[in-house]
Design an enzyme around this catalytic site. Sequence first.
Site, PDB file in Angstrom:
ATOM      1  N   CYS A  50       0.819  -1.208   0.000  1.00 30.86           N
ATOM      2  CA  CYS A  50       0.000   0.000   0.000  1.00 30.86           C
ATOM      3  C   CYS A  50       0.852   1.257   0.000  1.00 30.86           C
ATOM      4  CB  CYS A  50      -0.942   0.006   1.208  1.00 30.86           C
ATOM      5  SG  CYS A  50      -0.093  -0.060   2.807  1.00 30.86           S
ATOM      6  N   ARG A  52       4.330   1.349  -1.276  1.00 29.55           N
ATOM      7  CA  ARG A  52       5.451   1.387  -2.214  1.00 29.55           C
ATOM      8  C   ARG A  52       5.289   0.340  -3.298  1.00 29.55           C
ATOM      9  NH1 ARG A  52       9.954   1.874   0.403  1.00 29.55           N
ATOM     10  NH2 ARG A  52       8.957   2.235   2.419  1.00 29.55           N
ATOM     11  N   GLN A 120       6.197  -8.430   4.179  1.00 31.16           N
ATOM     12  CA  GLN A 120       5.948  -8.081   2.773  1.00 31.16           C
ATOM     13  C   GLN A 120       7.184  -8.351   1.917  1.00 31.16           C
ATOM     14  OE1 GLN A 120       4.803  -4.067   3.703  1.00 31.16           O
ATOM     15  NE2 GLN A 120       2.617  -4.532   3.632  1.00 31.16           N
ATOM     16  N   GLY A 190     -12.180  -7.076   3.979  1.00 26.44           N
ATOM     17  CA  GLY A 190     -11.001  -7.750   3.463  1.00 26.44           C
ATOM     18  C   GLY A 190     -10.463  -8.721   4.502  1.00 26.44           C
ATOM     19  N   ALA A 191     -10.067  -9.911   4.056  1.00 19.48           N
ATOM     20  CA  ALA A 191      -9.603 -10.941   4.992  1.00 19.48           C
ATOM     21  C   ALA A 191      -8.209 -11.434   4.633  1.00 19.48           C
ATOM     22  CB  ALA A 191     -10.593 -12.112   5.016  1.00 19.48           C
ATOM     23  N   GLY A 192      -7.433 -10.602   3.942  1.00 20.10           N
ATOM     24  CA  GLY A 192      -6.053 -10.951   3.629  1.00 20.10           C
ATOM     25  C   GLY A 192      -5.141 -10.605   4.795  1.00 20.10           C
ATOM     26  N   MET A 194      -3.472  -7.793   5.517  1.00 19.78           N
ATOM     27  CA  MET A 194      -3.769  -6.504   6.144  1.00 19.78           C
ATOM     28  C   MET A 194      -5.084  -6.561   6.909  1.00 19.78           C
ATOM     29  SD  MET A 194      -2.483  -3.365   6.398  1.00 19.78           S
ATOM     30  CE  MET A 194      -1.572  -2.873   4.945  1.00 19.78           C
ATOM     31  N   GLY A 195      -6.080  -7.255   6.349  1.00 19.53           N
ATOM     32  CA  GLY A 195      -7.357  -7.403   7.044  1.00 19.53           C
ATOM     33  C   GLY A 195      -7.201  -8.162   8.339  1.00 19.53           C
TER      34      GLY A 195
END
Length: 453
Positions: A50, A52, A120, A190-192, A194-195
Amino acid sequence: MKLLVVGASYRTAPVATLEQLAVPPADLTRTLDRLVAQPYVAEAVLVSTCNRVEVYAAVSGFHGGLGDICAVLAEQAGAPPAALATHLYVHYDAAAVDHVFRVATGLDSMVVGEAQILGQLRDAYHSASGADSAGRLLHELMQQALRVGKRAHAETNIDRAGQSVVTAALDLAAGLLDGDLTGRPAMVVGAGAMGSLSVATLSRLGAGPLTVTNRGAARAVRLAESYGASAVPMAELVDALTAVDIVVAATAATEPVLTRDVVTRALARRDPARGPLVLLDLAVPRDVEEGVAALPGVEVIDIDRMAAILADGPAAADAAEVTRIVAGEVEAFLTWLRGADVAPTVAALRGRADDVVTAELRRLAQRRPEFTDDQRAEVARTVHRVVQRLLHQPTVRVRQLAAEPGGDQYAALLRELFDLEVPQTSPVDTVPDVMEAEIAVPADTTPPTGGAR
């Protein structure tokens, strides 16, 4: 091969540009394939978050590699390279190593010291390994970067300033809601990764009841069950919005999920006495449609707003110590790199010596056919031993000298003295500049040592 970093981040580009450059997970392998298919790019790792979008590459020449990478990024963004030039930064050679290590330690993050970037980077490295786009140089760089990031967090308190972008965003949200999220109903879209982090952080801060929604319902149910939250279908998004005060949107959707129409309908049924509906948009591309921020009764906190607010915030107290760690690790990596650069030259020299010995032994066998097999074997051992002793000290010494700054000159001298054919590893371009005008590359042939432009 030399290292080259080309990228854009929250420091240099607005969310709109990062949205254009963002590479969805489904397109990652295809984009990596396109990068390593370019003439000057031998290896590539692609980081798309989110905050870069960066390409780490092993290239055979600065200008050629820069042109190749910018061409792929421009194609991904659907924009001409010239339109991206003002938002891109370029780091080469030593500065590239420094940048990657700073990213890994959180020094380059919006929230100084946040640890999420390590995961990441690990995901980006695994993706590149799976796509076979990371070779020896990037394998070593990424492994060392992950190690340096872990070391920084283990040896300092760099993460005191904030555990993640999610934490920082929720701190800003709390400021809009009387300073406390305890007991505030919240929803995560969202469930990834980040979620999941958002649900965990909201739970830790005492927000609730919590609701999770996701395009894949099964994943939302699993995440909700892990934290005692409720899962709702995406089709019931409007109803869910009427019952919450905070929404964290962190999907991988290519189009906005919280559209102006959806939010308007929810606001019409929501009690305005509850205060503003705070929408945290942590997705790139954006999950909240641009016009939503203008609606009365809504506060939108997106990456652009966070960057502006956090820019003047206090840096982590241990940032100076982490900077010192990074400096030492960069020099250690460059020492390894210089040694690795001279290895092919040493191998070529030894190969040349072996060829000469083999040719002379063959000639001896023709001239002295009366020698027995044992005599020929003894002569061969003696000659090989003499050559190895003659080469031992010079090759050991050249490896030592190569590890020092400017050590590549010694390898070049060996190649010149012995007329050795070794793959070109010089940092100076000997190839035509590619797309130099379009990407605003300086007209000289000296690559930069780092910095953003």
